[in-house]
Write an enzyme that holds these catalytic residues in place. Structure first.
Site, mmCIF file in Angstrom:
data_model
loop_
_atom_site.group_PDB
_atom_site.id
_atom_site.type_symbol
_atom_site.label_atom_id
_atom_site.label_comp_id
_atom_site.label_asym_id
_atom_site.label_seq_id
_atom_site.Cartn_x
_atom_site.Cartn_y
_atom_site.Cartn_z
ATOM 1 N N GLY A 407 0.824 -1.199 0.000
ATOM 2 C CA GLY A 407 0.000 0.000 0.000
ATOM 3 C C GLY A 407 0.863 1.255 0.000
ATOM 4 C CB SER A 408 0.111 4.638 1.303
ATOM 5 O OG SER A 408 -1.088 4.752 0.570
ATOM 6 C CB THR A 409 4.433 1.441 3.510
ATOM 7 O OG1 THR A 409 4.172 0.208 2.821
ATOM 8 C CG2 THR A 409 3.548 1.546 4.739
ATOM 9 C CE LYS A 411 0.033 6.579 -1.729
ATOM 10 N NZ LYS A 411 -1.121 7.139 -1.004
#
Length: 661
Positions: A407-409, A411
């Site tokens: 997921g957003s980790t 980014k």
């Protein structure tokens, strides 16, 4: 006339010489016997034995004698040397020639050497005469007599122990009580079995199977399980209760225990009795039916080091019980090595305590050195119950070495690549209206409500608010080929250089991204991106080291601070990303807002939508954070199937830092 007699004389001499040359020689028989012996042709050896010896030992028995004794000692590389007389010898029928030889061979107990002599006798046959070997068991080994056999005795080594970075035991031997039954003195069998079943966690069927072993007699002590001496509840239930007569508690025993129990079960693993398929798989490695073996975790990974090398004696076992067995070879026992790992028990236990009610995985590292401080998987199990033979529901799946959608980790990785390639410039804004973005290529990207507070978004805003649309569009701008190539610098597409086996992380299933929609999803950590919690933790080390991706280390003997990939990002990029991830925690708009008093934390949240067991999607929540002041602890944690996504994980990681202050 004289001339005729001359030719007759020559013919007689030639005939006599030919006759002499055809006479059998004992040297030939001896050499043939040795050749057959070295090649394992026992049938050919048997043919060369004297008729008298053959009468005393049938061929099948002779072959079995050699095969069984050599198999017992694992004989290999037999060599026999000898010297024959330089000058031709003359033998009459009454001669008993003898030839000295030296033999050497490898065995499970080491090299065996001996000197011996082979005696031969002359035998007349109906068709031809021959020299035959006078055979006795002493031709196998000089000390061997009829009825003796080769045997081996194995001494098991002491298993090495496992310690954490501070010398605290993770897998050690400790005093235990052995609980068992003596069948002949049991008074109330049904009640005794039922009560011991309750206390030890064994089924009555388990107890019966142990009591029904072929070796069990009325006066036998039949061990059921072992109990740690500090397991007061179980010991009190046995020693201070109304258990019927027939049980027995033996002291003075030691067994493998795991002081952290459930908190480190998947890390340490456990030892147990070797199974038939494991024994077959390790044939030739000196395991026996009574061996214990590492079943999982560190116990399995470092089985060879921890186990050591059994000692073996190769003996001639005398048929006469009063005679002393004769030692042929001996390999001394080598105890297993102790192993010290970089794990710290207090960190391992603290992380576990925050996770034990969840299903998930976590890693903790020192981001300045690469030392791994904790590896946790939940739900867990108690390895002590399995190693001590107590009743157990078995193991649970190890999750910390598996990969998941980050997921957003992910980014910050996309941001780093964008900054390094020029696709992202600090302060440069994208115009993003509303919560949805519909690309010309036909796909849609949705951002969380907290990210939709502003229409002008730069990379700082996108990291702090975790804006999917920003990173989707920037991934497309970076391009699939560049994103894939640059991601290799963060360790994607290769095995994690770590002594504990992990699944390899990936950016795409087959190493290519062909569709723009997939590229966009990759930018914010969805699509086909898969990472283990430990690899994710390592990809954040460049933000701490000023650009270098560190290797993770587990063994204390390993050099720390080693580069996995040098300078994957510039020091400027590392510093910039760190500041934005500090704002994730400090800034009121940050997805992990609420600083921890006394700590300066930087981190990144992530919520990944993944396919669950059924048709519905489930959310996995992530948070990865580190102490930017001390730079000695970074925690990467993931919960499966959470209702609150990353919001369920953030306080758990913060609690780890609070409790370790």
């Amino acid at each position: 006339m004289k001339s005729g007699w001359k030719w007759i004389g020559i013919a007689v001499v030639v005939f006599m010489l030919a006759a002499c040359s055809e006479q059998p020689k004992p040297e030939d028989t001896f050499v043939s016997y040795v050749d057959a012996w070295e090649s394992g042709s026992y049938e050919e050896m048997y043919k060369l034995l004297s008729e008298q010896d053959k009468e005393g030992m049938p061929e099948e028995e002779f072959i079995e004698f050699y095969q069984s004794n050599y198999e017992e000692m694992a004989m290999d590389n037999l060599k026999v040397t000898y010297e024959l007389p330089e000058e031709e010898q003359e033998y009459d029928k009454e001669s008993t020639p003898s030839f000295d030889f030296s033999a050497s061979m490898e065995s499970v107990g080491g090299e065996v050497r001996f000197d011996q002599a082979a005696n031969l006798i002359y035998e007349e046959g109906e068709d031809s005469d021959r020299w035959a070997i006078e055979w006795s068991p002493a031709l196998l080994f000089p000390e061997m007599e009829k009825g003796d056999v080769v045997s081996t005795e194995q001494s098991d080594p002491e298993r090495g122990e496992i310690f954490d970075a501070n010398g605290k035991g993770l897998a050690v031997k400790a005093p235990v009580k052995e609980i068992g039954i003596v069948p002949g003195v049991v008074e109330n069998e049904k009640k005794l079995k039922e009560r011991l079943s309750e206390i030890l966690g064994l089924s009555v069927e388990d107890i019966d199977s142990k009591l029904n072993k072929s070796w069990v007699k009325d006066d036998s002590f039949v061990p059921l399980a072992m109990v740690r001496e500090d397991d007061k509840d179980r010991l009190d239930a046995i020693l201070n209760s109304d258990l019927p007569r027939g049980y027995q508690v033996n002291s003075g025993k030691e067994a493998r225990i795991y002081p952290l129990g459930e908190a480190a079960a998947h890390l340490t693993g456990y030892v147990g009795d070797i199974l038939a398929d494991e024994l077959k798989e390790r044939e030739g490695q000196m395991y026996t039916t009574t061996s214990q073996i590492g079943k999982s975790g560190l116990e399995e990974v470092f089985e060879e080091k921890l186990r050591g090398v059994p000692g073996v004696e190769v003996l001639i076992s005398k048929e006469d019980e009063e005679a002393k067995n004769i030692l042929l070879a001996k390999t001394p026992v080598q105890d297993g090595e102790d192993i010290t790992v970089t794990i710290e028990s207090n960190i391992q236990r603290t992380v576990f305590n925050q996770m034990k009610k969840e299903s998930g995985a976590a890693s903790a590292i020192n981001p300045s050195t690469g030392e791994v401080k904790a590896l946790v998987s939940t739900p867990s199990y108690d390895p002590n119950e399995l190693s001590l033979g107590l009743g157990s529901d078995g193991t649970t799946r190890n999750k910390f070495n598996k990969t998941y959608s980050p997921g957003s980790t992910f980014k910050p990785i996309t941001a780093s690549i964008g900054l390094e390639t020029g696709a992202i410039t600090p302060g440069e804004e994208l115009t993003i209206n509303g919560r949805e973005y519909r690309a010309d290529a036909g796909y849609k990207v949705v951002r969380v409500p907290g990210a939709a507070v502003d229409n002008q978004v730069d990379v700082r805003d996108a990291l702090v608010r975790s804006d999917n649309i920003f990173f989707a569009r920037k991934a497309v701008q970076i391009g699939a080929e560049t994103l894939l190539e640059e991601s290799k610098q963060f360790g994607f597409g290769e095995d994690l250089p770590f002594s504990y086996p992990f699944q390899s992380s990936q950016v795409a299933n087959d190493g290519t991204i062909e569709r723009e929609a997939m590229l966009a999803a990759t930018g914010y950590g969805q699509g086909q991106v898969q990472m283990s919690p430990l690899h994710l933790a390592m990809t954040y080390t460049p933000f701490v080291t000023g650009g270098t991706l560190l290797k993770p280390t587990l063994l204390s003997e390993e050099e720390t601070g080693q580069a996995w990939h040098e300078q994957v990002i510039s020091a400027e990029t590392a510093d910039f990303i760190t500041k934005q991830l500090q704002a994730v925690v400090k800034d009121p708009e940050g997805t992990a807002h609420e600083p921890v008093e006394g700590l300066s934390l930087a981190g990144k949240t992530g919520t990944a939508q993944v396919q669950g067991d059924g048709e519905e999607l489930q959310e996995n929540g992530w948070f990865i954070g580190w102490d930017t002041n001390n730079k000695d602890l970074l925690v990467s944690m993931m919960f499966e199937n959470t209702e609150g996504g990353s919001h369920d994980v953030v306080p758990k990681v913060k609690n780890v830092f609070k409790k370790l202050q």
